[in-house]
Enzyme design. Structure first.
Site, PDB file in Angstrom:
ATOM      1  N   TYR A   9       6.151  19.251   7.064  1.00 25.04           N
ATOM      2  CA  TYR A   9       6.530  20.652   7.240  1.00 25.04           C
ATOM      3  C   TYR A   9       7.963  20.797   7.745  1.00 25.04           C
ATOM      4  CZ  TYR A   9       1.585  21.337   6.479  1.00 25.04           C
ATOM      5  OH  TYR A   9       0.322  21.329   5.926  1.00 25.04           O
TER       6      TYR A   9
ATOM      7  N   CYS B 166       0.968  29.470   4.215  1.00 22.76           N
ATOM      8  CA  CYS B 166       1.198  28.030   4.215  1.00 22.76           C
ATOM      9  C   CYS B 166       2.646  27.755   3.830  1.00 22.76           C
ATOM     10  CB  CYS B 166       0.250  27.357   3.240  1.00 22.76           C
ATOM     11  SG  CYS B 166       0.471  25.567   3.102  1.00 22.76           S
TER      12      CYS B 166
ATOM     13  N   HIS C  93      -8.344   7.863  -3.541  1.00 23.30           N
ATOM     14  CA  HIS C  93      -8.478   6.431  -3.800  1.00 23.30           C
ATOM     15  C   HIS C  93      -9.613   6.124  -4.775  1.00 23.30           C
ATOM     16  CE1 HIS C  93      -6.215   6.361   0.002  1.00 23.30           C
ATOM     17  NE2 HIS C  93      -5.790   5.185  -0.379  1.00 23.30           N
TER      18      HIS C  93
ATOM     19  N   HIS D  75       0.839  -1.208   0.000  1.00 26.64           N
ATOM     20  CA  HIS D  75       0.000   0.000   0.000  1.00 26.64           C
ATOM     21  C   HIS D  75       0.871   1.254   0.000  1.00 26.64           C
ATOM     22  CE1 HIS D  75      -2.813   2.994   1.932  1.00 26.64           C
ATOM     23  NE2 HIS D  75      -3.510   2.565   0.900  1.00 26.64           N
TER      24      HIS D  75
ATOM     25  N   ARG E 133      -6.681  26.229   4.364  1.00 25.38           N
ATOM     26  CA  ARG E 133      -5.844  25.029   4.427  1.00 25.38           C
ATOM     27  C   ARG E 133      -6.426  24.102   5.471  1.00 25.38           C
ATOM     28  NH1 ARG E 133      -3.972  20.693   3.607  1.00 25.38           N
ATOM     29  NH2 ARG E 133      -1.771  20.113   3.664  1.00 25.38           N
TER      30      ARG E 133
END
Length: 546
Positions: free
Chosen positions: A401, A265, A144, A119, A218
């Site tokens: 991040y 962001c 998906h 996966h 976000r």
């Protein structure tokens, strides 16, 4: 009787030999190579002399052909095994590698045991659905629900759910995003589930303050719908102190503090890094940044009431949101305690945005606002605050991040070796004109924004219209910035002369802050696999007409 048989077979025969009847055609081809099985279309027009005899011959031919077709159709159907039926209890009992890992999608049952380790998101993510339906997870991670994923899943099908069992929830019925708020149509959507969007550049710098409806959004998870009357913020007390359970009214009793802050962001302008080399993340353009006037209680006041004080050892204030995934895992982040306890840092537990209660997309009823720090630490829908000896163990603090060398790829990356992004580097971008625009010769107005993290003031924006050969200094607009507390951006503007013979402009901007940090000139040297910290010179190419 023969006439009845003729009617029964011949009338139905066109349906059996119709070209569009693909399953039967394939079945015939698979079961036999006998040319006699190919449909024939004899003429039914005869001379009067032998018409009756020929009609019976044709009838016999058709009856024979029909019988052969029916025989082969039944033979092929018989050769196809009926799908095996399973109960939901059968599926639930297959929920680990020892028993096998089964999942359902709609009425179908799949044994994905051999796929768990393959996966792409890691075995642990797939194991969340073990023994149950995929729908809740596909609704949350909508990537998906694509044809190629369904084709891959089909290889692992082992049967069907027993019709006597109730059907698995549909994607719509189990959609955790179904209650998300309505958004402004001007927003440019980067992902729908979770919702992430940015304002168009032409609106972004129309004013110093970004209107709430077009403030960039976000989200990492579905937007919770919280009742302000029952809302409680839990603040863990210091040793010897008292933990707090604060209602919205309780927060309003603390001294109200207001501050204008730009949020950006970490992935702002990521799309420019994608042009150098593929990165993982949303394709933000120049709009993952906005500015608002925030109001609320200062975090240092709330922590002090819970008994917290600055300490000599390293400590972190950890935030946990009330947004969560199907496992109950909430979004989380942290900042150093020293910043949180500093009144001059002006960290807020905000409940107002531009004079109004926080919109749901922006954290209603309470969010963290950390001036000068990357947007990922401004936790929305705040539910819990604690002081810990280490930074948050949240995925978004420890495994996202962070910046890396251009040489690091997904096979060699080690997130433990890189510090979490807190303050962001100097940044600027052009919002007018846009790339590919057509402008008239004479005077052209160039506009944009500039901002630097950590409270560092923007002292200059340089603009070139000839690809960097010559530079002009833009005029800075907006609120005057205080030393070390320049939390908000500067809007800038330049009116440049364009000669009539000029055919095109290669416009560039670069900003400088009060520490004399300046943007790098190209993207490639700062490329990283997550596409964060993208702050190279911003470039726009436009055509000129007389």
């Amino acid at each position: 009787m023969l006439l009845r048989l003729y009617r029964s077979v011949v009338v139905r025969l066109p349906q059996a030999i119709r070209v569009k009847s693909t399953p039967l055609r394939l079945c015939i081809q698979a079961c036999s190579t006998n040319d006699s099985l190919k449909p024939q279309h004899p003429s039914l027009t005869f001379s009067d002399d032998n018409s009756r005899t020929r009609r019976w011959k044709v009838m016999g031919t058709l009856l024979g052909l029909g019988a052969v077709l029916v025989y082969h159709e039944q033979r092929c159907r018989a050769s196809q095994e009926s799908p095996r039926m399973y109960s939901k209890e059968d599926v639930r009992s297959h929920n680990n590698p020892k028993t096998g890992v089964w999942v359902t999608l709609g009425s179908e049952v799949f044994d994905v045991t051999k796929f768990v380790d393959l996966h792409p998101g890691g075995p642990s993510k797939l194991m969340l659905a073990a023994g149950g339906p995929l729908e809740p997870f596909w609704a949350l991670y909508a990537v998906h629900n694509q044809p190629h994923v369904r084709e891959l899943l089909a290889e692992y099908k082992i049967g069907e759910l027993n019709p006597e069992d109730s059907m698995s929830p549909s994607l719509e019925a189990s959609d955790p995003y179904a209650d998300d708020p309505i958004r402004h149509p001007a927003l440019r959507i980067n992902s729908q589930r979770p919702f992430n969007a940015e304002p168009p550049p032409e609106l972004l710098t129309e004013g110093y303050i970004t209107p709430n409806p077009i403030f960039f959004t976000r989200n990492h998870l579905p937007v919770p719908n919280l009742d302000p009357h029952t809302y409680r913020l839990h603040v863990v007390g210091a040793p010897g102190g008292q933990s707090l359970s604060l209602s919205l009214d309780d927060l309003h009793k603390f001294p109200k503090h207001e501050v204008t802050v730009t949020l950006q962001c970490a992935g702002n302008r990521r799309s420019e890094m994608s042009k150098v080399k593929e990165v993982k993340g949303l394709e933000w353009r120049t709009g993952a940044i906005s500015t608002a006037r925030w109001a609320g209680a200062r975090l240092c006041d709330v922590l002090a009431q819970a008994g917290h004080r600055l300490c000599d050892s390293e400590a972190h204030v950890c935030f946990e949101g009330l947004d969560s995934d199907p496992t109950g895992t909430a979004y989380g982040a942290s900042i150093p305690l020293a910043r949180a306890m500093d009144p001059e840092a002006e960290v807020l537990l905000a409940y107002e945005m531009n004079g109004q209660p926080l919109p749901r997309d922006h954290g209603f009823p309470v969010r963290v606002v950390v001036p000068g720090v990357v947007g990922a630490r401004h936790v929305k829908w705040l539910g819990r605050v604690s002081v810990e000896s280490e930074e948050s163990y949240s995925h978004w603090q420890r495994r996202d991040y962070k910046g890396f060398s251009p040489s690091v790829d997904w096979d060699t990356v080690n997130f433990d070796l890189a510090p979490s992004i807190q303050e962001l580097p100097i940044q600027s971008a052009i919002t007018q004109p846009q790339d590919g625009a057509i402008v008239e010769s004479g005077e052209v107005t160039i506009k944009g924004y500039a901002w630097s993290g950590g409270g560092r003031a923007v002292i200059r924006v340089d603009v070139s219209v000839d690809g960097g050969l010559t530079w002009q200094e833009a005029e800075l607009e907006g609120e005057e910035q205080r030393p070390r507390k320049a939390w908000a951006w500067r809007i800038w503007q330049l009116k440049a002369q364009v000669p009539a013979e000029q055919k095109e402009l290669n416009i560039i901007c670069k900003a400088v802050d009060d520490s004399y940090n300046v943007q790098p000139d190209t993207v490639a040297p700062i490329w990283n696999l997550r596409g964060v910290l993208s702050n190279a010179w911003h470039r726009v190419h436009v055509q000129v007409v007389p």
